[in-house]
Design a protein around this motif. Structure first.
Motif, short mmCIF file in Angstrom:
data_model
loop_
_atom_site.label_atom_id
_atom_site.label_comp_id
_atom_site.label_asym_id
_atom_site.label_seq_id
_atom_site.Cartn_x
_atom_site.Cartn_y
_atom_site.Cartn_z
N GLY A 98 1.98 -28.69 -47.23
CA GLY A 98 1.71 -29.17 -48.31
C GLY A 98 0.29 -30.10 -48.40
N GLY A 99 0.21 -31.07 -49.27
CA GLY A 99 -1.13 -31.93 -49.27
C GLY A 99 -1.95 -31.23 -49.91
N LEU A 100 -3.45 -31.39 -49.60
CA LEU A 100 -4.47 -30.61 -50.26
C LEU A 100 -4.29 -29.24 -50.47
CD1 LEU A 100 -7.67 -32.47 -48.91
CD2 LEU A 100 -6.30 -33.31 -50.87
N PRO A 101 -4.51 -28.84 -51.75
CA PRO A 101 -4.45 -27.37 -51.95
C PRO A 101 -5.21 -26.51 -51.04
CG PRO A 101 -5.40 -28.29 -53.90
CD PRO A 101 -4.85 -29.71 -52.89
N VAL A 102 -5.01 -25.39 -50.69
CA VAL A 102 -5.48 -24.25 -49.84
C VAL A 102 -5.64 -22.98 -50.57
CG1 VAL A 102 -5.92 -23.12 -47.76
CG2 VAL A 102 -4.85 -25.43 -47.87
N THR A 103 -7.21 -22.52 -50.67
CA THR A 103 -7.18 -21.33 -51.04
C THR A 103 -7.94 -20.39 -50.10
OG1 THR A 103 -7.92 -22.10 -53.48
CG2 THR A 103 -8.61 -19.87 -52.95
N VAL A 104 -6.93 -19.27 -49.85
CA VAL A 104 -7.73 -18.38 -48.74
C VAL A 104 -8.39 -17.25 -49.47
CG1 VAL A 104 -7.08 -17.06 -46.79
CG2 VAL A 104 -5.83 -19.16 -47.41
N VAL A 105 -9.49 -16.77 -48.71
CA VAL A 105 -10.17 -15.64 -49.17
C VAL A 105 -10.57 -14.72 -48.26
CG1 VAL A 105 -11.01 -16.55 -51.44
CG2 VAL A 105 -12.40 -17.05 -49.47
N SER A 106 -11.00 -13.57 -48.50
CA SER A 106 -11.70 -12.78 -47.32
C SER A 106 -12.89 -11.91 -48.06
CB SER A 106 -10.78 -11.79 -46.79
OG SER A 106 -9.52 -12.14 -46.15
N PRO A 107 -14.12 -12.29 -47.53
CA PRO A 107 -15.18 -11.61 -48.18
C PRO A 107 -15.46 -10.21 -47.70
CG PRO A 107 -15.90 -13.15 -46.63
CD PRO A 107 -14.49 -13.47 -46.68
N GLY A 108 -14.71 -9.64 -46.77
CA GLY A 108 -15.49 -8.51 -46.06
C GLY A 108 -16.46 -8.57 -45.13
N GLU A 109 -16.97 -7.43 -44.55
CA GLU A 109 -17.82 -7.42 -43.76
C GLU A 109 -19.19 -8.06 -44.39
OE1 GLU A 109 -18.06 -6.99 -40.44
OE2 GLU A 109 -15.85 -6.55 -40.36
N PRO A 110 -20.11 -8.89 -43.34
CA PRO A 110 -21.28 -9.48 -43.88
C PRO A 110 -22.25 -8.39 -44.32
CG PRO A 110 -21.19 -9.83 -41.67
CD PRO A 110 -19.62 -9.15 -41.93
N GLU A 111 -23.19 -8.61 -45.25
CA GLU A 111 -24.32 -7.99 -45.31
C GLU A 111 -25.48 -8.14 -44.22
OE1 GLU A 111 -25.72 -8.87 -49.19
OE2 GLU A 111 -24.05 -8.56 -50.29
N SER A 112 -26.21 -7.04 -44.19
CA SER A 112 -27.46 -7.11 -43.21
C SER A 112 -28.22 -8.57 -43.56
CB SER A 112 -28.15 -6.08 -43.26
OG SER A 112 -29.18 -6.13 -42.23
N GLY A 113 -28.45 -9.39 -42.45
CA GLY A 113 -29.53 -10.50 -42.37
C GLY A 113 -28.62 -11.44 -42.39
N TRP A 114 -27.29 -11.58 -42.27
CA TRP A 114 -26.52 -13.10 -42.47
C TRP A 114 -26.06 -13.08 -40.79
CZ3 TRP A 114 -25.64 -16.47 -46.24
CH2 TRP A 114 -26.33 -16.12 -47.44
N THR A 115 -26.10 -14.10 -40.44
CA THR A 115 -25.72 -14.56 -39.08
C THR A 115 -24.60 -15.44 -38.96
OG1 THR A 115 -27.25 -16.20 -38.67
CG2 THR A 115 -27.92 -13.90 -38.01
N GLY A 116 -23.95 -15.24 -37.67
CA GLY A 116 -22.96 -16.24 -37.49
C GLY A 116 -21.97 -16.61 -38.63
N LYS A 117 -21.61 -17.87 -38.78
CA LYS A 117 -20.70 -18.27 -39.97
C LYS A 117 -21.09 -18.14 -41.28
CE LYS A 117 -20.97 -22.99 -38.62
NZ LYS A 117 -20.15 -24.03 -37.98
N LEU A 118 -22.41 -18.09 -41.48
CA LEU A 118 -23.16 -18.39 -42.94
C LEU A 118 -22.57 -17.26 -43.78
CD1 LEU A 118 -26.66 -19.22 -41.58
CD2 LEU A 118 -24.96 -20.68 -42.50
N TRP A 119 -22.24 -15.99 -43.59
CA TRP A 119 -21.74 -15.04 -44.27
C TRP A 119 -20.32 -15.78 -45.20
CZ3 TRP A 119 -22.87 -11.45 -47.54
CH2 TRP A 119 -21.88 -10.49 -48.27
N ALA A 120 -19.50 -16.25 -44.30
CA ALA A 120 -18.32 -16.87 -44.64
C ALA A 120 -18.59 -18.06 -45.46
CB ALA A 120 -17.36 -17.26 -43.55
N VAL A 121 -19.66 -19.15 -45.04
CA VAL A 121 -19.79 -20.44 -45.76
C VAL A 121 -20.35 -19.95 -47.13
CG1 VAL A 121 -21.42 -22.20 -45.87
CG2 VAL A 121 -20.36 -21.65 -43.75
N ARG A 122 -21.20 -19.01 -47.26
CA ARG A 122 -21.60 -18.42 -48.57
C ARG A 122 -20.66 -18.27 -49.77
NH1 ARG A 122 -24.26 -12.75 -49.94
NH2 ARG A 122 -25.03 -13.12 -52.18
N HIS A 123 -19.50 -17.43 -49.18
CA HIS A 123 -18.37 -17.14 -50.02
C HIS A 123 -17.57 -18.59 -50.33
CE1 HIS A 123 -18.59 -12.74 -50.62
NE2 HIS A 123 -19.54 -12.72 -49.38
#
Length: 390
Positions: A98-123
């Protein structure tokens, strides 16, 4: 004087300059400012990029859900194509604790030109913006926060007028290799980016620690984050630069209540962590690589070598200058060892650790020029010059 003596004197001169002229980088007193609580606590969206982090989340995610924050806060965990059930683990932890609410999403494979964790950060940021938060907390899936961590970050940002507040999480130091390498990693980072220089008004030096970054949403919009840094291998420093260039005020310090729970028990684990981005730090420049190798040799290797050579060869100037330079080096390393609660007897071993970092940097350059590009959690990215510019 002999050539060895000149090298020793040059190394000593370099250490005198580093001691006094490099923003007192060796001090560890840049900690999160203690501030009074704001009259109104702003809303915060916590974005957690996670790729194959099922082992880390049972320690880190409950610490976020348990934040004692008086304002509105919500967690957005982005499952970045994990293969170990990261998303399922996050959902189960949310139900259990419990505690703070958590939303879990999965954006799929990153587009070309995105490195590291930034694709996930974007979503994660895109999803969070629908709630119109005033602040974004970007924190890694291996970072554990004390219950008052978010409260302290927000209070410091609001009262200090900062657009970005970042803390370098205290890394784990349990194994022999962690004790030898981890404190030196933070020491070298602070030498490159002296925290005092980062934190002063009108600073030109910009840096952040990607595991814990509190960012005003308005500053992120002005800096076009994360789109403007989508190809950055060293995303935390690039983020700080983008915010600073867009007129934002930044702050960076050592954490007291934020810890990394990821283990690096073997040298190979630490080697991969450093070599992944070491050559990118040098802008993939062979001349900068050569200068770095020579600089590391003069600053860190010359003191013990010239001391021994001077004693064996009867060269008192070389022995004296090399010994004093080594003593100054060890003295500047002691505060970081103290911060990590490690024995101060490790300080004289810093030249050995510097050799390891030199080899890691050279290996990073070799991997780059072999065309392997940057690697992150099983993904390999195109070399920067080959990445499309959209």
């Amino acid at each position: 004087m002999t050539a060895v003596a000149w090298i020793a004197v040059g190394s000593l001169a370099a250490w005198v300059w580093l001691l006094l002229g490099q923003g007192f980088f060796w001090r560890t007193d840049q900690r999160l400012p203690r501030r009074e609580a704001p009259e109104r606590w702003p809303s915060v969206a916590i974005v957690v990029p996670a790729r194959d982090e099922a082992d880390m989340l049972p320690v880190s995610l409950p610490s976020l859900m348990a934040q004692d924050y008086p304002g509105a806060a919500e967690i957005f965990l982005v499952d970045d194509c994990s293969e170990d059930g990261t998303g399922d683990v996050a959902r189960a932890l949310s139900v259990r604790y419990g505690g703070l609410p958590v939303t879990v999403v999965s954006p799929g494979e990153p587009e070309s030109g995105w490195t590291g964790k930034l694709w996930a950060v974007r979503h994660g940021i895109s999803l969070a913006r629908a709630r119109e938060p005033e602040f974004l907390l970007l924190t890694d899936a291996d970072i554990a926060h004390e219950p008052d961590s978010l409260r302290g970050l927000v209070a410091a940002a609001v009262s200090g007028g900062f657009d970005l507040v970042s803390q370098m999480a205290r890394l784990r130091v349990s194994s022999l290799w962690e004790r030898l390498v981890v404190p030196a990693f933070v020491y070298f980072f602070s030498q490159l980016y002296p925290f005092r220089w980062v934190n002063r008004a009108g600073a030109r030096t910009a840096a952040a620690a990607g595991g814990c970054v509190l960012l005003r949403t308005g500053a992120a919009d002005r800096a076009r984050v994360p789109e403007s840094i989508r190809q950055a291998v060293i995303d935390d420093v690039s983020l700080a630069r983008a915010v600073q260039r867009s007129g934002g005020r930044i702050w960076l310090g050592l954490a007291e209540r934020v810890d990394s729970v990821r283990p690096y028990p073997w040298l190979a684990d630490l080697w991969r962590m450093v070599s992944r981005s070491a050559y990118a730090q040098l802008r993939h420049s062979p001349p900068l690589l050569l200068g770095t190798v020579l600089g590391l040799a003069l600053v860190y290797l010359a003191p013990p070598v010239t001391l021994v050579a001077g004693l064996l060869g009867g060269a008192p100037v070389a022995a004296w200058a090399g010994g004093v330079a080594w003593a100054v080096m060890a003295g500047t390393y002691m505060p970081m060892l103290g911060y990590y609660r490690q024995s101060l007897w490790l300080a004289p071993l810093l030249p050995f650790t510097a050799v390891l970092y030199l080899l890691m940097t050279v290996d990073s350059a070799v991997q780059h020029h072999r065309g392997r590009g940057a690697a992150w959690k099983g993904r390999t990215y195109a070399r920067p010059e080959a990445a499309p510019d959209r």
